[in-house]
Scaffold this motif. Structure first.
Motif, PDB file in Angstrom:
ATOM      1  N   PHE A   7       0.818  -1.208   0.000  1.00 16.52           N
ATOM      2  CA  PHE A   7       0.000   0.000   0.000  1.00 16.52           C
ATOM      3  C   PHE A   7       0.855   1.263   0.000  1.00 16.52           C
ATOM      4  N   ALA A   8       2.048   1.190   0.539  1.00 11.87           N
ATOM      5  CA  ALA A   8       2.918   2.360   0.594  1.00 11.87           C
ATOM      6  C   ALA A   8       3.741   2.549  -0.675  1.00 11.87           C
ATOM      7  N   SER A   9       3.707   1.603  -1.581  1.00 13.15           N
ATOM      8  CA  SER A   9       4.529   1.674  -2.784  1.00 13.15           C
ATOM      9  C   SER A   9       3.915   2.608  -3.812  1.00 13.15           C
ATOM     10  N   SER A  10       4.735   3.008  -4.782  1.00 14.73           N
ATOM     11  CA  SER A  10       4.249   3.863  -5.868  1.00 14.73           C
ATOM     12  C   SER A  10       3.311   3.108  -6.790  1.00 14.73           C
ATOM     13  N   SER A  11       3.452   1.804  -6.860  1.00 16.40           N
ATOM     14  CA  SER A  11       2.568   1.010  -7.712  1.00 16.40           C
ATOM     15  C   SER A  11       1.125   1.122  -7.248  1.00 16.40           C
ATOM     16  N   PHE A  12       0.927   1.163  -5.936  1.00 13.21           N
ATOM     17  CA  PHE A  12      -0.422   1.305  -5.394  1.00 13.21           C
ATOM     18  C   PHE A  12      -1.048   2.619  -5.849  1.00 13.21           C
ATOM     19  N   LEU A  13      -0.245   3.703  -5.878  1.00 13.99           N
ATOM     20  CA  LEU A  13      -0.739   4.997  -6.344  1.00 13.99           C
ATOM     21  C   LEU A  13      -1.232   4.909  -7.780  1.00 13.99           C
ATOM     22  N   TYR A  14      -0.444   4.308  -8.659  1.00 14.27           N
ATOM     23  CA  TYR A  14      -0.816   4.241 -10.074  1.00 14.27           C
ATOM     24  C   TYR A  14      -2.015   3.316 -10.295  1.00 14.27           C
ATOM     25  N   ILE A  15      -2.011   2.194  -9.609  1.00 15.84           N
ATOM     26  CA  ILE A  15      -3.115   1.246  -9.801  1.00 15.84           C
ATOM     27  C   ILE A  15      -4.426   1.827  -9.279  1.00 15.84           C
ATOM     28  N   TYR A  16      -4.369   2.420  -8.092  1.00 13.34           N
ATOM     29  CA  TYR A  16      -5.597   2.951  -7.483  1.00 13.34           C
ATOM     30  C   TYR A  16      -6.108   4.150  -8.278  1.00 13.34           C
ATOM     31  N   LEU A  20      -9.769   4.607 -10.267  1.00 10.24           N
ATOM     32  CA  LEU A  20     -10.705   5.724 -10.160  1.00 10.24           C
ATOM     33  C   LEU A  20     -11.084   6.263 -11.539  1.00 10.24           C
ATOM     34  N   VAL A  21     -10.084   6.404 -12.408  1.00 11.56           N
ATOM     35  CA  VAL A  21     -10.360   6.890 -13.754  1.00 11.56           C
ATOM     36  C   VAL A  21     -11.230   5.893 -14.520  1.00 11.56           C
ATOM     37  N   LEU A  22     -10.956   4.604 -14.355  1.00 14.06           N
ATOM     38  CA  LEU A  22     -11.744   3.580 -15.045  1.00 14.06           C
ATOM     39  C   LEU A  22     -13.199   3.594 -14.578  1.00 14.06           C
ATOM     40  N   LEU A  23     -13.408   3.732 -13.272  1.00 10.85           N
ATOM     41  CA  LEU A  23     -14.777   3.812 -12.746  1.00 10.85           C
ATOM     42  C   LEU A  23     -15.508   5.031 -13.311  1.00 10.85           C
ATOM     43  N   THR A  24     -14.819   6.148 -13.386  1.00  9.12           N
ATOM     44  CA  THR A  24     -15.448   7.367 -13.894  1.00  9.12           C
ATOM     45  C   THR A  24     -15.828   7.225 -15.364  1.00  9.12           C
ATOM     46  N   VAL A  25     -14.909   6.713 -16.177  1.00  7.29           N
ATOM     47  CA  VAL A  25     -15.182   6.558 -17.603  1.00  7.29           C
ATOM     48  C   VAL A  25     -16.325   5.574 -17.838  1.00  7.29           C
ATOM     49  N   SER A  26     -16.327   4.457 -17.107  1.00  6.48           N
ATOM     50  CA  SER A  26     -17.389   3.468 -17.286  1.00  6.48           C
ATOM     51  C   SER A  26     -18.740   4.026 -16.858  1.00  6.48           C
ATOM     52  N   ALA A  27     -18.764   4.836 -15.785  1.00  9.77           N
ATOM     53  CA  ALA A  27     -20.030   5.430 -15.352  1.00  9.77           C
ATOM     54  C   ALA A  27     -20.558   6.419 -16.382  1.00  9.77           C
ATOM     55  N   ILE A  28     -19.671   7.212 -16.967  1.00  5.95           N
ATOM     56  CA  ILE A  28     -20.092   8.177 -17.987  1.00  5.95           C
ATOM     57  C   ILE A  28     -20.626   7.457 -19.216  1.00  5.95           C
ATOM     58  N   ILE A  29     -19.943   6.419 -19.650  1.00  5.96           N
ATOM     59  CA  ILE A  29     -20.394   5.665 -20.835  1.00  5.96           C
ATOM     60  C   ILE A  29     -21.756   5.021 -20.566  1.00  5.96           C
ATOM     61  N   LEU A 153     -10.600   9.026  -1.076  1.00  9.99           N
ATOM     62  CA  LEU A 153     -10.145   9.231   0.308  1.00  9.99           C
ATOM     63  C   LEU A 153      -9.797   7.905   0.975  1.00  9.99           C
ATOM     64  N   LEU A 154     -10.545   6.857   0.657  1.00  8.41           N
ATOM     65  CA  LEU A 154     -10.220   5.543   1.207  1.00  8.41           C
ATOM     66  C   LEU A 154      -8.819   5.107   0.773  1.00  8.41           C
ATOM     67  N   GLY A 155      -8.501   5.271  -0.499  1.00 15.28           N
ATOM     68  CA  GLY A 155      -7.166   4.916  -0.973  1.00 15.28           C
ATOM     69  C   GLY A 155      -6.088   5.758  -0.336  1.00 15.28           C
ATOM     70  N   TRP A 201      -2.032  12.274  -3.864  1.00 15.55           N
ATOM     71  CA  TRP A 201      -2.363  12.365  -5.277  1.00 15.55           C
ATOM     72  C   TRP A 201      -3.602  11.527  -5.607  1.00 15.55           C
ATOM     73  N   ILE A 202      -3.848  10.494  -4.841  1.00 12.86           N
ATOM     74  CA  ILE A 202      -5.067   9.700  -5.059  1.00 12.86           C
ATOM     75  C   ILE A 202      -6.304  10.559  -4.819  1.00 12.86           C
ATOM     76  N   SER A 203      -6.299  11.342  -3.747  1.00 14.04           N
ATOM     77  CA  SER A 203      -7.421  12.244  -3.478  1.00 14.04           C
ATOM     78  C   SER A 203      -7.561  13.282  -4.576  1.00 14.04           C
ATOM     79  N   ALA A 204      -6.432  13.779  -5.072  1.00 11.94           N
ATOM     80  CA  ALA A 204      -6.480  14.762  -6.150  1.00 11.94           C
ATOM     81  C   ALA A 204      -7.109  14.162  -7.403  1.00 11.94           C
ATOM     82  N   VAL A 205      -6.757  12.916  -7.707  1.00  9.45           N
ATOM     83  CA  VAL A 205      -7.354  12.246  -8.863  1.00  9.45           C
ATOM     84  C   VAL A 205      -8.853  12.070  -8.660  1.00  9.45           C
TER      85      VAL A 205
END
Length: 309
Positions: A7-16, A20-29, A153-155, A201-205
């Protein structure tokens, strides 16, 4: 500890953030597909309403039957509608479309208003009622912005908790002189702060996704198809024959003639009471006296006159 490091790694930031972006795009579609479906339903219903204006009385009733079929409404203001409702094995469906359900609600209100009131120019309730009911039924992306921010915020907190867990385990682990421990602590704090900054940055996204959703909603959920549908109903019902075919007659008109006759009798009696009938009464009395005086000298006989022998 391994989960905390993940959870503390940079990979977690990119994956999470990607999630979020995937959820947003799928909801819009998904919402856009739903809006396209609602527009198609609105076009079909609008076509039925517009076509009724060019038909005879029986054709208008047939269009009302089609409106019942397409919206799931049960408007029984005409004998043909009641016969159709009592048809054998008749199954009324509950449509999933918010446009169809909003139209069914409006038809129920329409059938409760007498036909004569619908034909008044300037009476335009359909547009407002349909739009309000549609927005109540079609949620769209109304709550998605808050949802995506909560997930972000959870992430963020998961990453912060993981970083603090690693920090608490490593504090005091360095051995050696004071300078070595000081350098180790300084490097560790730098890593901790960098990890915490990355997790924000997760919250910012998440906030960015919420803003994108809000901009999309302002441009795509204006419900112009509902506005056109409401205008079609308002225009159709201002035509008296359409209103008479779709709406019940005014029950107050049945007793209107009786009420008018009662008012006429009262008005006649009032005028008679104001007339000066004294000269007429005097003339009648003089005529009666003259007839009585003449009756002494003449004989009034009844029956067929006999011929003189």
């Amino acid at each position: 500890m391994d989960i905390a490091r993940l959870f503390a790694s940079s990979s977690f930031l990119y994956i999470y953030s990607g999630l979020l972006v995937l959820l947003t795009v799928s909801a819009i579609i998904r919402n856009h597909i739903s809006i396209i479906s609602e527009i198609q339903v609105s076009r079909d219903i609008t076509g039925l309403v517009d076509a009724a204006q060019f038909l005879e009385s029986d054709g208008k009733v047939a269009q009302l039957l089609l409106l019942n079929e397409s919206t799931g409404a049960r408007i029984l203001t005409h004998e043909a509608c009641r016969s159709d409702d009592l048809g054998e094995h008749k199954v009324w469906r509950n449509p999933k479309s918010a446009t169809a359900r909003a139209t069914a609600s409006y038809l129920g209100v329409m059938a409760a208003v007498p036909a004569a009131r619908h034909s008044l120019e300037g009476l335009r309730p359909a547009r407002t009622m349909l739009e309000d009911e549609y927005r109540r039924l079609h949620k769209g992306l109304s709550g998605f912005g808050d949802f995506i921010i909560r997930v972000a915020l959870l992430g963020t907190f998961m990453g912060l908790i993981a970083a603090l867990t690693i920090a608490s385990a490593n504090i005091g682990a360095a051995q050696g002189s004071a300078e070595v421990q000081s350098a180790h602590m300084r490097d560790f704090i730098q890593v901790l702060l960098a990890t915490a900054a990355n997790k924000f940055w997760i919250s910012a996204v998440g906030v960015g996704c919420a803003l994108i959703v809000q901009i999309y909603r302002s441009s795509s959920e204006r419900a112009q198809h509902i506005v056109r549908l409401g205008d079609a109903f308002d225009h159709a019902l201002t035509e008296p024959t359409t209103a008479a075919a779709w709406c019940p007659p005014d029950p107050s008109l049945a007793g209107q003639e009786h009420i008018d006759l009662r008012f006429m009798r009262e008005a006649i009696f009032d005028r008679i009471s104001k007339l000066d009938l004294e000269p007429l009464n005097a003339a009648i009395a003089d005529t009666a006296a003259a007839i009585k005086a003449n009756a002494k000298d003449s004989v009034i006989s009844f029956g067929p006159r006999r011929s003189a022998e």
